[in-house]
Design an enzyme around this catalytic site. Sequence first.
Site, short mmCIF file in Angstrom:
data_model
loop_
_atom_site.label_atom_id
_atom_site.label_comp_id
_atom_site.label_asym_id
_atom_site.label_seq_id
_atom_site.Cartn_x
_atom_site.Cartn_y
_atom_site.Cartn_z
N ARG A 55 0.87 -1.18 0.00
CA ARG A 55 0.00 0.00 0.00
C ARG A 55 0.91 1.23 0.00
O ARG A 55 2.12 1.11 0.03
CB ARG A 55 -1.01 -0.01 1.16
CG ARG A 55 -0.65 -0.75 2.39
CD ARG A 55 0.47 -0.14 3.15
NE ARG A 55 0.23 1.28 3.40
CZ ARG A 55 1.15 2.19 3.65
NH1 ARG A 55 2.43 1.85 3.67
NH2 ARG A 55 0.86 3.44 3.86
N GLY A 56 0.29 2.41 -0.04
CA GLY A 56 1.08 3.63 -0.20
C GLY A 56 1.16 3.93 -1.68
O GLY A 56 1.48 3.04 -2.49
N ALA A 57 0.87 5.19 -2.03
CA ALA A 57 0.71 5.53 -3.45
C ALA A 57 1.88 5.09 -4.34
O ALA A 57 1.67 4.41 -5.36
CB ALA A 57 0.41 7.02 -3.58
N ARG A 93 -7.67 0.09 -6.50
CA ARG A 93 -7.77 1.18 -5.51
C ARG A 93 -7.94 2.49 -6.29
O ARG A 93 -7.11 2.84 -7.12
CB ARG A 93 -6.52 1.21 -4.61
CG ARG A 93 -6.37 -0.09 -3.82
CD ARG A 93 -5.50 0.07 -2.60
NE ARG A 93 -6.12 0.92 -1.61
CZ ARG A 93 -5.46 1.41 -0.56
NH1 ARG A 93 -4.18 1.15 -0.40
NH2 ARG A 93 -6.08 2.18 0.32
N GLN A 206 -1.92 2.28 9.98
CA GLN A 206 -0.63 2.36 9.28
C GLN A 206 0.41 3.09 10.13
O GLN A 206 1.60 2.85 10.00
CB GLN A 206 -0.79 3.10 7.94
CG GLN A 206 -1.55 2.32 6.89
CD GLN A 206 -3.01 2.67 6.86
OE1 GLN A 206 -3.59 3.03 7.89
NE2 GLN A 206 -3.64 2.57 5.71
N ASP A 247 -1.92 10.87 -1.73
CA ASP A 247 -2.27 9.84 -2.72
C ASP A 247 -2.60 10.44 -4.06
O ASP A 247 -2.53 9.77 -5.09
CB ASP A 247 -3.45 9.02 -2.22
CG ASP A 247 -3.00 8.16 -1.05
OD1 ASP A 247 -2.97 8.67 0.07
OD2 ASP A 247 -2.65 6.99 -1.30
N ASN A 257 -5.30 12.56 0.94
CA ASN A 257 -4.43 11.68 1.71
C ASN A 257 -5.30 10.91 2.69
O ASN A 257 -6.52 11.08 2.73
CB ASN A 257 -3.34 12.50 2.43
CG ASN A 257 -2.25 11.61 2.99
OD1 ASN A 257 -1.74 10.73 2.29
ND2 ASN A 257 -1.88 11.79 4.24
N LYS A 258 -4.67 10.07 3.47
CA LYS A 258 -5.39 9.20 4.40
C LYS A 258 -6.41 9.97 5.23
O LYS A 258 -6.13 11.09 5.68
CB LYS A 258 -4.36 8.51 5.30
CG LYS A 258 -4.89 7.52 6.29
CD LYS A 258 -5.76 6.44 5.69
CE LYS A 258 -5.11 5.68 4.55
NZ LYS A 258 -6.04 4.80 3.82
O1 MRU Z 1 -4.42 3.26 2.31
P1 MRU Z 1 -2.94 3.44 2.18
O2 MRU Z 1 -2.16 2.84 3.31
O3 MRU Z 1 -2.43 3.00 0.82
O4 MRU Z 1 -2.76 5.01 2.26
C1 MRU Z 1 -1.47 5.56 2.23
C2 MRU Z 1 -1.45 7.01 2.41
O5 MRU Z 1 -2.47 7.65 2.58
C3 MRU Z 1 -0.11 7.67 2.30
O6 MRU Z 1 -0.05 8.79 3.14
C4 MRU Z 1 0.09 8.11 0.86
O7 MRU Z 1 -0.10 7.03 0.00
C5 MRU Z 1 1.41 8.69 0.62
S1 MRU Z 1 2.62 7.40 0.55
C6 MRU Z 1 4.13 8.00 0.20
#
Ligand code: MRU
Length: 368
Positions: A55-57, A93, A206, A247, A257-258
């Site tokens: 996960r993470g963009a 996603r 996370q 994201d 973002n999250k």
């Molecule tokens: O749902 P996730 O864990 O994929 O969400 C991740 C985030 O929101 C991060 O802050 C974002 O992807 C930036 S990662 C460098």
Amino acid sequence: MLPDNAEDFRTIWLCTDDESVVQVIDQRLLPHDYCIHELRSWQDGVVAIADMCVRGAPLIGATAAWSLYLASLQTSDPEAEIHTAAIALQQTRPTAINLRWAIKRVLTAISAASSGEDLAALTRLEAENICNEDVEISRGIGEQGLRLIEEIAVEKNNAPVNILTHCNAGSLAAVNWGTATAPIYFAHQKGIDVHVWVDETRPRNQGSQLTAWELAANQVPHTLIVDNAGGHLMQHEMVDLVITGTDRTTRCGDVANKIGTYLKALAAVDNNIPFYVALPSTTIDWGRRDGIVEIPIEERDPAEVTDIFGIRDGKKFCVRTAAIDTPVSNYAFDVTPARLITGLITERGICDASEGGLLSLFPEMRNE
Ligand code: MRU
């Protein structure tokens, strides 16, 4: 654990013994178990992204690219298989733009290939380049963001710089270094006294499960807090700087973002605390302007809200905390309007969260 040399750390790589296998760290098991998970088909890549094994963009984008490489190995008609895989990967996603960006990049390379070209070699090269470039982008963000932390350290006469972060925009979310954490790692390596407030980040945790784990592995001082504590800490001058990841960021500087990031920005503005977003250029959606209206927000399984996963006496288990029939909504991201953001830390420099700010660093995107 992380390799001794942080430079060598990677979240995704081609298996050295078998080039039909891509390996990743299974992030569903951290911080309790560090396990390598194998992707043997593009379908494995789809599940790994959807189920948040990765996960993470930036890492989602890299995994999609490697999944297209795996697709190229799977049938006698690699081009058709790659296109089938691309459609399925797109649907995993919706919010992180890097997924679409990476797929488009690989498909563009394929469409430019001459007939009879080895698509496995071509997709592999694209996936490798995407990963290598991501490491350099994160390094650039680290170098740029370091300046902010240095300035605060000087203002504070080298007293600890307290940085609040939300979710995991760390090494685990990218290929290495991370985005929001890169300036922190660079500052720590330079001997600047940094301390990180780590938001737990319900419901997937996370922060508590990933950010705290990687900060500990890199010996960066940190403290885990519940998501609602940030405002209180800010009111009591216990936060000098907020840095989050993103994201998807629109060309006008609105940041998805999250979930919960927006509330941190509101609290930061109310307390006059700088709120920065670490933004790799691969996360900019040049085709959208108004983030609140135009960015698709992922809704996930209600069980992420009603149930909590944990470990006791070495055994993993899940407990339900909400009543069995409680209605649930589970929006995974929110949008922080550009007006609440002090600045965007990109690999090319720090700019205002605005179209003008972004175009000053990326003038080639003016007509996109
Ligand atoms: O749902 P996730 O864990 O994929 O969400 C991740 C985030 O929101 C991060 O802050 C974002 O992807 C930036 S990662 C460098």
